[in-house]
Motif scaffolding. Sequence first.
Motif, PDB file in Angstrom:
ATOM      1  N   VAL A  62     126.950  32.194  -3.495  1.00 41.11           N
ATOM      2  CA  VAL A  62     127.008  32.196  -2.142  1.00 41.11           C
ATOM      3  C   VAL A  62     127.356  33.580  -1.967  1.00 41.11           C
ATOM      4  O   VAL A  62     127.403  34.357  -1.235  1.00 41.11           O
ATOM      5  CB  VAL A  62     127.579  30.797  -1.087  1.00 41.11           C
ATOM      6  CG1 VAL A  62     127.891  31.226  -0.174  1.00 41.11           C
ATOM      7  CG2 VAL A  62     126.844  29.967  -0.952  1.00 41.11           C
ATOM      8  N   LEU A  63     128.693  33.644  -2.623  1.00 35.44           N
ATOM      9  CA  LEU A  63     129.190  34.882  -2.250  1.00 35.44           C
ATOM     10  C   LEU A  63     129.086  36.130  -2.786  1.00 35.44           C
ATOM     11  O   LEU A  63     129.206  36.892  -2.213  1.00 35.44           O
ATOM     12  CB  LEU A  63     130.551  34.951  -3.129  1.00 35.44           C
ATOM     13  CG  LEU A  63     131.877  33.294  -2.549  1.00 35.44           C
ATOM     14  CD1 LEU A  63     133.334  33.506  -2.893  1.00 35.44           C
ATOM     15  CD2 LEU A  63     132.342  33.437  -0.523  1.00 35.44           C
ATOM     16  N   THR A  64     128.757  36.229  -3.577  1.00 32.77           N
ATOM     17  CA  THR A  64     127.089  36.542  -4.336  1.00 32.77           C
ATOM     18  C   THR A  64     126.501  37.455  -3.428  1.00 32.77           C
ATOM     19  O   THR A  64     126.439  38.861  -3.245  1.00 32.77           O
ATOM     20  CB  THR A  64     126.900  37.158  -5.437  1.00 32.77           C
ATOM     21  OG1 THR A  64     127.755  36.050  -6.387  1.00 32.77           O
ATOM     22  CG2 THR A  64     125.890  37.950  -6.317  1.00 32.77           C
ATOM     23  N   ALA A  65     125.814  36.966  -2.695  1.00 29.64           N
ATOM     24  CA  ALA A  65     124.746  37.360  -1.900  1.00 29.64           C
ATOM     25  C   ALA A  65     125.630  37.303  -0.275  1.00 29.64           C
ATOM     26  O   ALA A  65     125.269  38.361   0.214  1.00 29.64           O
ATOM     27  CB  ALA A  65     123.887  35.765  -1.622  1.00 29.64           C
ATOM     28  N   ARG A  66     126.520  36.609   0.400  1.00 34.39           N
ATOM     29  CA  ARG A  66     127.052  36.850   1.307  1.00 34.39           C
ATOM     30  C   ARG A  66     127.848  37.906   1.272  1.00 34.39           C
ATOM     31  O   ARG A  66     128.444  38.785   2.144  1.00 34.39           O
ATOM     32  CB  ARG A  66     127.932  35.561   2.110  1.00 34.39           C
ATOM     33  CG  ARG A  66     127.066  34.486   2.522  1.00 34.39           C
ATOM     34  CD  ARG A  66     128.116  33.207   3.372  1.00 34.39           C
ATOM     35  NE  ARG A  66     128.677  33.933   4.338  1.00 34.39           N
ATOM     36  CZ  ARG A  66     129.656  34.162   4.837  1.00 34.39           C
ATOM     37  NH1 ARG A  66     130.218  32.864   4.522  1.00 34.39           N
ATOM     38  NH2 ARG A  66     130.132  34.454   6.099  1.00 34.39           N
ATOM     39  N   GLY A  72     130.442  47.506  -6.123  1.00 36.61           N
ATOM     40  CA  GLY A  72     130.603  47.025  -5.108  1.00 36.61           C
ATOM     41  C   GLY A  72     130.444  45.430  -5.096  1.00 36.61           C
ATOM     42  O   GLY A  72     131.216  44.932  -4.065  1.00 36.61           O
ATOM     43  N   GLU A  73     129.099  44.729  -5.467  1.00 34.25           N
ATOM     44  CA  GLU A  73     129.016  43.518  -6.092  1.00 34.25           C
ATOM     45  C   GLU A  73     129.850  42.682  -5.599  1.00 34.25           C
ATOM     46  O   GLU A  73     130.797  41.690  -5.391  1.00 34.25           O
ATOM     47  CB  GLU A  73     127.713  42.890  -6.792  1.00 34.25           C
ATOM     48  CG  GLU A  73     127.277  41.599  -6.425  1.00 34.25           C
ATOM     49  CD  GLU A  73     126.490  41.608  -6.776  1.00 34.25           C
ATOM     50  OE1 GLU A  73     124.771  41.596  -6.922  1.00 34.25           O
ATOM     51  OE2 GLU A  73     126.145  41.269  -8.228  1.00 34.25           O
ATOM     52  N   ARG A  74     130.129  42.557  -7.285  1.00 35.36           N
ATOM     53  CA  ARG A  74     131.468  42.623  -7.662  1.00 35.36           C
ATOM     54  C   ARG A  74     133.112  42.569  -6.792  1.00 35.36           C
ATOM     55  O   ARG A  74     134.021  41.081  -7.018  1.00 35.36           O
ATOM     56  CB  ARG A  74     132.206  42.721  -8.950  1.00 35.36           C
ATOM     57  CG  ARG A  74     131.238  42.421 -10.299  1.00 35.36           C
ATOM     58  CD  ARG A  74     130.700  40.454 -10.672  1.00 35.36           C
ATOM     59  NE  ARG A  74     129.618  40.731  -9.732  1.00 35.36           N
ATOM     60  CZ  ARG A  74     128.893  39.683  -9.446  1.00 35.36           C
ATOM     61  NH1 ARG A  74     129.994  37.861  -9.231  1.00 35.36           N
ATOM     62  NH2 ARG A  74     127.666  39.081  -8.536  1.00 35.36           N
ATOM     63  N   LEU A  75     133.438  43.591  -6.316  1.00 39.60           N
ATOM     64  CA  LEU A  75     134.273  43.721  -5.532  1.00 39.60           C
ATOM     65  C   LEU A  75     134.242  43.141  -4.485  1.00 39.60           C
ATOM     66  O   LEU A  75     135.415  42.230  -3.444  1.00 39.60           O
ATOM     67  CB  LEU A  75     134.256  45.562  -5.435  1.00 39.60           C
ATOM     68  CG  LEU A  75     135.260  45.879  -5.629  1.00 39.60           C
ATOM     69  CD1 LEU A  75     135.182  48.282  -5.425  1.00 39.60           C
ATOM     70  CD2 LEU A  75     137.265  45.832  -5.906  1.00 39.60           C
ATOM     71  N   GLY A  76     133.073  43.007  -3.455  1.00 38.97           N
ATOM     72  CA  GLY A  76     133.079  41.768  -2.760  1.00 38.97           C
ATOM     73  C   GLY A  76     133.285  40.722  -2.815  1.00 38.97           C
ATOM     74  O   GLY A  76     133.959  39.774  -1.858  1.00 38.97           O
ATOM     75  N   VAL A  77     132.612  40.146  -3.979  1.00 39.76           N
ATOM     76  CA  VAL A  77     133.161  38.638  -4.862  1.00 39.76           C
ATOM     77  C   VAL A  77     134.508  38.620  -4.676  1.00 39.76           C
ATOM     78  O   VAL A  77     135.025  37.279  -4.234  1.00 39.76           O
ATOM     79  CB  VAL A  77     132.410  37.991  -5.893  1.00 39.76           C
ATOM     80  CG1 VAL A  77     132.835  36.747  -5.703  1.00 39.76           C
ATOM     81  CG2 VAL A  77     130.920  38.403  -5.514  1.00 39.76           C
ATOM     82  N   ARG A 120     142.605  33.448 -10.381  1.00 40.00           N
ATOM     83  CA  ARG A 120     141.779  33.927 -11.879  1.00 40.00           C
ATOM     84  C   ARG A 120     141.096  34.568 -11.938  1.00 40.00           C
ATOM     85  O   ARG A 120     140.380  35.450 -12.518  1.00 40.00           O
ATOM     86  CB  ARG A 120     142.578  33.137 -12.843  1.00 40.00           C
ATOM     87  CG  ARG A 120     143.572  32.754 -13.673  1.00 40.00           C
ATOM     88  CD  ARG A 120     143.851  32.319 -14.568  1.00 40.00           C
ATOM     89  NE  ARG A 120     143.685  30.372 -14.812  1.00 40.00           N
ATOM     90  CZ  ARG A 120     144.318  29.448 -14.702  1.00 40.00           C
ATOM     91  NH1 ARG A 120     145.736  29.521 -14.300  1.00 40.00           N
ATOM     92  NH2 ARG A 120     143.686  28.299 -14.114  1.00 40.00           N
ATOM     93  N   GLU A 121     139.494  33.661 -11.233  1.00 42.79           N
ATOM     94  CA  GLU A 121     138.317  33.873 -11.639  1.00 42.79           C
ATOM     95  C   GLU A 121     138.204  35.405  -9.914  1.00 42.79           C
ATOM     96  O   GLU A 121     137.126  36.196 -10.488  1.00 42.79           O
ATOM     97  CB  GLU A 121     137.573  32.796 -10.107  1.00 42.79           C
ATOM     98  CG  GLU A 121     136.319  33.096  -9.893  1.00 42.79           C
ATOM     99  CD  GLU A 121     135.431  33.504 -11.562  1.00 42.79           C
ATOM    100  OE1 GLU A 121     134.620  33.867 -11.085  1.00 42.79           O
ATOM    101  OE2 GLU A 121     135.741  32.864 -12.269  1.00 42.79           O
ATOM    102  N   ALA A 122     139.248  35.654  -9.090  1.00 47.84           N
ATOM    103  CA  ALA A 122     139.386  36.321  -8.325  1.00 47.84           C
ATOM    104  C   ALA A 122     139.005  37.810  -9.497  1.00 47.84           C
ATOM    105  O   ALA A 122     138.594  39.100  -8.914  1.00 47.84           O
ATOM    106  CB  ALA A 122     139.759  36.303  -7.594  1.00 47.84           C
ATOM    107  N   THR A 123     140.577  37.314  -9.968  1.00 50.50           N
ATOM    108  CA  THR A 123     140.235  38.930 -11.196  1.00 50.50           C
ATOM    109  C   THR A 123     139.519  38.934 -12.125  1.00 50.50           C
ATOM    110  O   THR A 123     139.440  40.602 -12.437  1.00 50.50           O
ATOM    111  CB  THR A 123     142.223  38.909 -12.037  1.00 50.50           C
ATOM    112  OG1 THR A 123     142.751  38.197 -10.963  1.00 50.50           O
ATOM    113  CG2 THR A 123     142.324  38.883 -13.337  1.00 50.50           C
ATOM    114  N   ARG A 124     138.873  38.047 -12.002  1.00 50.27           N
ATOM    115  CA  ARG A 124     137.540  38.273 -13.670  1.00 50.27           C
ATOM    116  C   ARG A 124     136.699  39.292 -12.571  1.00 50.27           C
ATOM    117  O   ARG A 124     135.881  40.000 -12.861  1.00 50.27           O
ATOM    118  CB  ARG A 124     137.387  37.233 -13.621  1.00 50.27           C
ATOM    119  CG  ARG A 124     138.066  35.925 -14.669  1.00 50.27           C
ATOM    120  CD  ARG A 124     137.199  34.842 -15.256  1.00 50.27           C
ATOM    121  NE  ARG A 124     136.960  34.007 -14.411  1.00 50.27           N
ATOM    122  CZ  ARG A 124     138.362  32.716 -14.688  1.00 50.27           C
ATOM    123  NH1 ARG A 124     139.096  33.005 -15.656  1.00 50.27           N
ATOM    124  NH2 ARG A 124     138.028  32.079 -13.474  1.00 50.27           N
TER     125      ARG A 124
END
Length: 335
Positions: free
Chosen positions: A183-187, A217-222, A294-298
């Motif tokens: 969801v976050l990847t898309a939204r 950019g995609e990973r930054l948004g998530v 930790r997931e945000a850091t990844r």
Amino acid sequence: MQQTVRDRTPDAGLGAGHAAVEEGLLRATRSDVPFITEAARRLLRSPARRLLRSRAPRFRPHLVLLAARFGDPDAPGVVPAAVVVELTHRATHYHDEVRDEAGVRRRGPGGTVHPATDAHWDNTVAVLTGDVLFARASHLLAGLGPQAVRLQAEAFKQLVTGQILETTGPPEGHDPVAHHLEVLTARCGALTAVSGRLGAITAGADPAVADALAPCGERLGVARRLSAEAEALVPGHRPTMPLLLLRSRGGSQGAADADQELYALLTAGPAERDRNAAALARLRSHPVLAETRREATRQAAAAHAALSPLPDGPAKTALEELCQSVTPRSTPHGP
């Protein structure tokens, strides 16, 4: 000869770019109908934009302007591209507020409560104002060429798909945490991905630059959204990574029961202030917050890794610093 953005120092050039974006946003939200102007500009002055008092730039236009530095940052399409992505973000934000149908959407620094859009206007006006912003974005986008139109259309499709996935929830047997990341990847990731790509394209950068900036950019948004979820602890029903991790935790029977009790308190809504305050205090020291960080850091590390093909220079350094900046702090702050 007049000094260009490229000739100035990087910070000065970006500052000039952001000032031009703000002017573009004001022009795009101007209407012959005063109420439309007021409604659209109120969204541009939403609580998050109070950060502008500390000169914090708008995130998605900032990506556009940084990406443009791999080509000609003075190219005529760069600032309109930055305005387009911000208008799109704000329009979806308006629709998101209505979809939540919440009296309170978020809390700011110090726990300040910010009312949702439909606390000021009814849902119909909110949706129509969002549609006005979409229309203005489309008008600007048409001047950027067919490729830009296709990219923005694809990003918008992904964004809406993410909203639908969030509304319907994970299918039976599907991991809720994995579903939330989808969801976050898309939204959140789709529009930040297209921000980098549009900045590179409108500046005439090498296509390989745009190809690298999209996954960054995609990973930054998530990563940015997960960081917010780890710190902006607000009771309610909207899925967040800490809540989903809390609901799915196992362990001993006593620990599992305590986690389920805490989950029930946190998703009960904001009606019982004292119980909510106690639940939030428990959540602040709970391991699920560390796991979310930790997931945000990844995700931020994946964004940083995507930059490796880019040529070294001030633009790449600024993007690397941006990847580091979205990594959450080690300890959460107030609700």
